[in-house]
Design an enzyme around this catalytic site. Structure first.
Site: not given
Ligand code: PLP
Length: 397
Positions: A113, A184, A209-210, A356
């Site tokens: 990312f 990560d 939060y994912k 996605r």
């Protein structure tokens, strides 16, 4: 056994929506609304500053760390919650670099990312011109783990394609070469079983939060392997990571173990909504979540490929090499995703051409997947994406 019908009932899922974007922002746990409301009224409202002690606000970072720790295979007492993921990446990378003195190269991949890479670039620039960030293709990571590298910094699951690295094998190779690892877990925690301790990972970071459903802006977590817990120096040495914050000493002394990775005041409201999410996670067995997620992703791929020849699979076909998301390439992917969202199927778009879709068994079932693929087929077969309205780019894609 994880009761997926029960967990699904614990989320607020808007009528007419099939939510396939829990990999970006998890939905609202129903209990969070009342819980945060109560916290505001009875704790912040009535207890005021005494809430830090009376309501245990200060303890939440650690308690939540242990609850997340169960999902990622961390030893109890070695995960702490607070700050944002970008900050935790900085801390983990800076600490790992210091623990491997003499080496000046950080190895990562171009599927990472951007924020992780940007943070590394910023940190290495501060450290000096002799430091280097080496970025290779995801498939070439293993052969590039050489004995001049200080730290291997990877995101286990590629945010774009869902491609999953072999954490165990890469960590073993890294250690063989004297390299420390920073993993990560942004697209792993809550998506698949992670075994940080079993793999011998040195540092782990991730957000809540994912897949973990803590809500927009919910804080991140950091893991430091027990062998480094008393050695790692937090580059961001804030007062809450001090051994005795309320002694108000002028000089910094690191706190005990992972406590030192705290920086400043934690977001108590967000941690309260995260607690409501973790109440649901406490009911889940990660092996069962993984099995169901693989089944849902496989079904989605099979249905989309059967109905939509226009879409090209961008994720690994073999579920064992994939996280809990599926991506397809399509030239007009942005417009197609907007057309899907307008019809209640929410996924997201990642430049340049990736559509996605995230699959989260806690609240997505087979009927949802079948209904979603019918809508994808309608949008593709009838070119419903070909509408100027769907081509206007929003700030968040
Ligand atoms: C989502 C994500 C981030 C975002 O970082 P924030 O500080 O929470 O904005 C960082 N790294 C990875 C790998 C991510 O997937």
């Amino acid at each position: 056994m994880t009761d997926f019908a029960a967990t699904k009932a614990m989320f607020h899922l808007p009528e007419g929506t099939i939510y396939l974007d829990g990999n970006s922002l998890g939905p609202l746990p129903r209990a969070a609304t009342e819980r945060v409301g109560n916290m505001m009224q009875h704790e912040w409202g009535d207890m005021l500053i005494t809430g830090w002690n009376k309501a245990g606000w200060m303890q939440k970072s650690r308690d939540l760390g242990d609850r997340i720790g169960r999902l990622i295979g961390a030893e109890p007492g070695h995960v702490i919650v607070g700050d944002t993921l970008s900050i935790k990446v900085y801390q983990a990378l800076a600490s790992a670099l210091e623990l491997n003195p003499g080496r000046k190269v950080v190895l990562s991949d171009n599927g990472n990312f951007p924020s992780d890479l940007y943070i590394a670039q910023g940190l290495l620039t501060s450290l000096g011109a002799e430091y280097e960030l080496r970025v290779v293709d995801p498939e070439a990571v293993e052969e590039n783990i050489t004995d001049d590298i200080a730290v291997l910094m990877l995101t286990e699951v590629d945010y774009r394609t869902g491609r999953k690295h072999d954490m165990r094998a890469l960590t073993a190779k890294a250690h063989e070469m004297g390299v420390l690892t920073v993993w990560d877990l942004a697209h792993s925690a809550g998506a698949l079983p992670v075994d940080l301790a079993g793999c011998g990972a040195d540092f782990g970071v991730g957000c809540t939060y994912k897949y973990l459903n803590g809500g927009p802006g919910a804080p991140a977590f950091i893991y430091v392997a027990p062998r480094y817990a008393e050695k790692a120096r937090p580059a961001l040495s804030g007062w809450l990571g001090h051994e005795a914050p309320f002694a108000f000493d002028l000089d910094y002394r690191p706190g005990r173990g992972v406590e030192r990775m705290r920086v400043g005041t934690p977001p108590v409201l967000q941690m309260t909504s995260l607690e409501a999410a973790m109440d649901i996670w406490d009911m889940a067995d990660m092996a069962e979540v993984r099995a169901k997620s693989m089944q849902l992703c496989d079904l989605f791929i099979a249905e989309v490929e059967a109905k939509c020849p226009q879409l090209e699979l961008a994720s690994p076909r073999d579920a064992a090499y994939r996280g809990s998301q599926v991506s397809f390439k399509f030239r007009e992917g942005y417009a197609a995703m907007q057309a899907l969202i307008a019809r209640g199927v929410i996924g997201d778009f990642r430049a340049p051409d990736i559509m996605r879709f995230g699959f989260t068994p806690l609240y997505i079932d087979e009927a949802d997947v079948r209904a979603a693929t019918d809508i994808v087929a309608d949008v593709m077969t009838n070119a419903l994406w070909d509408n100027p309205e769907y081509k206007i780019r929003n700030a968040v894609t």
